[in-house]
Design an enzyme around this catalytic site. Structure first.
Site, PDB file in Angstrom:
ATOM      1  N   GLY A  99       0.645  -1.189   0.001  1.00  0.00           N
ATOM      2  CA  GLY A  99      -0.010  -0.036   0.065  1.00  0.00           C
ATOM      3  C   GLY A  99       1.037   1.248  -0.217  1.00  0.00           C
ATOM      4  CB  THR A 100       4.130   2.123   1.709  1.00  0.00           C
ATOM      5  OG1 THR A 100       3.426   1.773   2.810  1.00  0.00           O
ATOM      6  CG2 THR A 100       4.873   3.265   1.907  1.00  0.00           C
ATOM      7  CG  ASN A 105      -5.116   4.001   8.776  1.00  0.00           C
ATOM      8  OD1 ASN A 105      -5.457   4.955   8.033  1.00  0.00           O
ATOM      9  ND2 ASN A 105      -4.068   4.122   9.415  1.00  0.00           N
ATOM     10  CD  GLN A 136      -7.090  -0.382   7.148  1.00  0.00           C
ATOM     11  OE1 GLN A 136      -8.064  -1.401   7.275  1.00  0.00           O
ATOM     12  NE2 GLN A 136      -5.849  -0.341   7.713  1.00  0.00           N
ATOM     13  CB  ALA A 161      -1.538  -8.602  -0.551  1.00  0.00           C
ATOM     14  CG  HIS A 162      -0.262  -6.432   5.024  1.00  0.00           C
ATOM     15  ND1 HIS A 162      -0.477  -5.991   6.141  1.00  0.00           N
ATOM     16  CD2 HIS A 162       0.115  -5.372   4.281  1.00  0.00           C
ATOM     17  CE1 HIS A 162      -0.314  -4.840   6.237  1.00  0.00           C
ATOM     18  NE2 HIS A 162       0.207  -4.279   5.001  1.00  0.00           N
ATOM     19  CB  THR A 200      12.706  -9.756 -10.638  1.00  0.00           C
ATOM     20  OG1 THR A 200      14.089  -9.501 -11.475  1.00  0.00           O
ATOM     21  CG2 THR A 200      12.561 -11.078 -10.979  1.00  0.00           C
ATOM     22  CB  CYS A 221       5.813   4.248  20.105  1.00  0.00           C
ATOM     23  SG  CYS A 221       6.864   4.434  21.446  1.00  0.00           S
TER      24      CYS A 221
END
Ligand code: PLP
Length: 392
Positions: free
Chosen positions: A50-51, A130, A164, A185-186, A222, A310
Site C-alpha cells: 500500500g505504501t 485505518n 482498508q 494484500a496483507h 523482477t 511510538c
C-alpha cells in the site's frame, strides 16, 4: 504460494518454459486482483504494498504532469504513506490542501470542490480510514470532479487509498469514478510486501522507480511471484460471499461495541457509527492510557492497536483522532479493535471480560492528570494467563 518458492522458480521475464509458467501465474493473479475491484487486468500494476501504491499514485501523477507548481488536495486523516508523500512534494514546490474532517471522521465532498484551484492536478482521499474505519464519500467526490472537468477545468485525477476498504465493502472502480486506487494484500489475508496500484486506462502516471521494463514499463523489478500468487488467491477468496461474511463481522463488531458499552462506563465510540467498514471499532476509555491498556491486553493474548506512533521514545497522538477534534484525554485513551472473518463470539466475550478487568484496574491506579509522567512507571505488569482455547 508454496510451489513458487521451490518447484516453479522461473522468472516471469524469461523466455524459457520455466519463465513462461511464472508469467502465466503472474497474469492469473493480475486478473484475480482486477476482478475484485471491477478493473481490467491491464489496469493493475503490482507493487510492494500500500505504501508504494500511494507514493506511486501521487508522485506518478505529479511526475507525468511535470509541473512543480501543481496543487494537490488531500485530507488530514490520510495514512502517512499519503501525508508524508504530500509533504515531501510540498518541499519540491507543489502546494497541498489538507482538508479537515467532521467529528465523526468524514470529509465533506463539497469541501473538495471548494478547495479546487486553477492549478489543481490531483485529489487523494482514502476510501476508509485505518484508525476509525470511517468511509469517505469517494463516489460523490468523483462526480464533483467530473462536473468540474465538464465546466472547463483541466482534468483533476482522483486517487483513493482503498487499503482498508477492498475486501471489506464492495469496491468497483467504475462506479467510484477513481483514476487510481491503492490496495495491499496483507489487509485481506494475503502476504505482506505485495500490493497493487489500479491505474485507469488512459491515465498518465510517471515512473517513480527506474530500471527494467516490467509491468508494462510502469514498475521495474523482477516480480515476486509467490507473493503475487498469494495476493491473487486472497483477492479470489475475498470476492466469495463478501456481503454474508461482512454482515457476520459487522454483527460481531456491533456486539463488541454494545457489550463494552454495557460492561464498562466512560467509553466512547470514535468514528461514524454507520459509515464504517464492518471490521473496525475505535473506542476511547475515559481516564485510561491506551498504551498501558494495549500492553495489558497483549499479556492476555489480545492484540489491539493505538493510533499513536511510538517514535524515538516520544508518543505522538493519533493525527486522525486529533483531526476529528477529540480531546487530548480521549485520544490518549483510544484503542482500535480489528475483527476478521475468523474472529469468534467467544473471543469477543473473552476480550470484553479482560477489558473490563484491566480498565477497572488501570483506573484505580490512575494518578491525577498532572501526574501523568509517573503513570507508566507505576504501572505494574499483570501476570500472563493462558488464553482460553477458542475456535478460530
Ligand atoms: N494505507 C492504509 C490506509 C493503511 O492502513 C496501510 C497499512 O496499514 C497502508 C496504506 C500501507 O500499506 P502497506 O503496509 O502495504 O505498505
Amino acid at each position: 504460494m508454496l510451489p513458487y518458492f521451490s518447484d516453479q522458480m522461473g522468472n516471469a521475464q524469461s523466455v524459457h518454459s520455466f519463465g513462461q509458467e511464472a508469467r502465466a501465474a503472474l497474469e492469473t493473479a493480475r486478473r484475480q486482483v482486477a476482478a475484485l475491484i471491477g478493473a481490467a487486468a491491464a489496469e493493475i500494476v503490482f507493487v510492494s504494498g500500500g505504501t508504494e501504491a500511494d507514493n506511486f499514485a501521487i508522485r506518478g501523477v505529479c511526475e507525468a504532469l511535470s509541473d512543480r507548481t501543481g496543487h494537490i488536495i488531500t485530507t488530514r486523516i490520510e495514512h502517512p504513506a499519503v501525508l508524508a508523500t504530500a509533504e515531501a512534494l510540498e518541499g519540491q514546490g507543489y502546494s497541498v490542501t489538507y482538508l479537515p474532517v467532521s467529528s465523526s471522521g468524514v470529509v465533506e465532498a463539497a469541501q473538495v470542490l471548494q478547495a479546487i484551484r486553477p492549478n489543481t492536478i490531483l485529489v487523494s482521499v482514502m476510501q476508509a480510514n485505518n484508525e476509525t474505519g470511517a468511509i469517505q464519500p469517494i463516489q460523490e467526490i468523483g462526480r464533483l470532479l467530473a462536473d468540474a472537468h465538464m465546466a472547463g477545468h483541466e482534468r483533476i485525477y482522483l486517487h483513493t487509498d482503498a487499503v482498508q476498504s477492498v475486501g471489506k465493502v464492495p469496491v468497483d472502480v467504475g462506479s467510484l469514478g477513481v483514476d487510481l486506487l491503492s490496495i495491499s494484500a496483507h489487509k485481506i489475508h494475503g502476504p505482506k510486501g505485495i500490493g497493487a496500484l489500479y491505474i485507469k486506462k488512459g491515465v498518465r502516471v510517471g515512473k517513480i522507480l527506474f530500471g527494467g521494463h516490467h509491468e508494462r514499463d510502469r514498475r521495474p523489478g523482477t516480480e515476486n511471484i509467490p507473493a503475487v500468487v498469494g495476493f491473487g488467491a486472497a483477492c479470489e477468496l475475498a470476492r466469495l460471499n463478501l456481503s454474508d461474511r461482512m454482515k457476520r463481522i459487522r454483527d460481531l463488531r456491533d456486539y463488541l461495541d454494545r457489550k463494552v458499552g454495557s460492561c464498562i462506563e466512560g467509553v466512547k465510540t470514535n468514528g461514524h457509527p454507520g459509515l464504517r467498514v464492518p471490521n473496525i471499532s475505535n473506542l476511547s476509555f475515559q481516564g485510561v492510557d491506551g498504551e498501558s491498556l494495549l500492553i495489558a491486553l497483549d499479556l492476555k493474548g489480545i492484540a489491539v492497536s493505538t493510533g499513536s506512533a511510538c517514535s524515538s521514545g516520544s508518543l505522538e497522538p493519533s493525527h486522525v483522532l486529533t483531526a476529528m477534534g477529540l480531546s487530548r484525554e480521549e485520544v490518549r485513551g483510544s484503542l482500535r479493535f480489528s475483527l476478521s472473518q475468523y474472529t469468534t463470539r467467544e473471543e469477543v466475550d473473552y476480550a470484553v471480560s479482560v477489558l473490563e478487568e484491566v480498565v477497572g484496574r488501570l483506573r484505580e491506579m490512575a494518578p491525577d492528570e498532572e501526574d501523568m509522567g509517573t503513570r507508566r512507571s507505576s504501572f505494574s505488569v499483570p501476570t500472563p494467563e493462558a488464553v482460553p482455547n477458542v475456535e478460530g
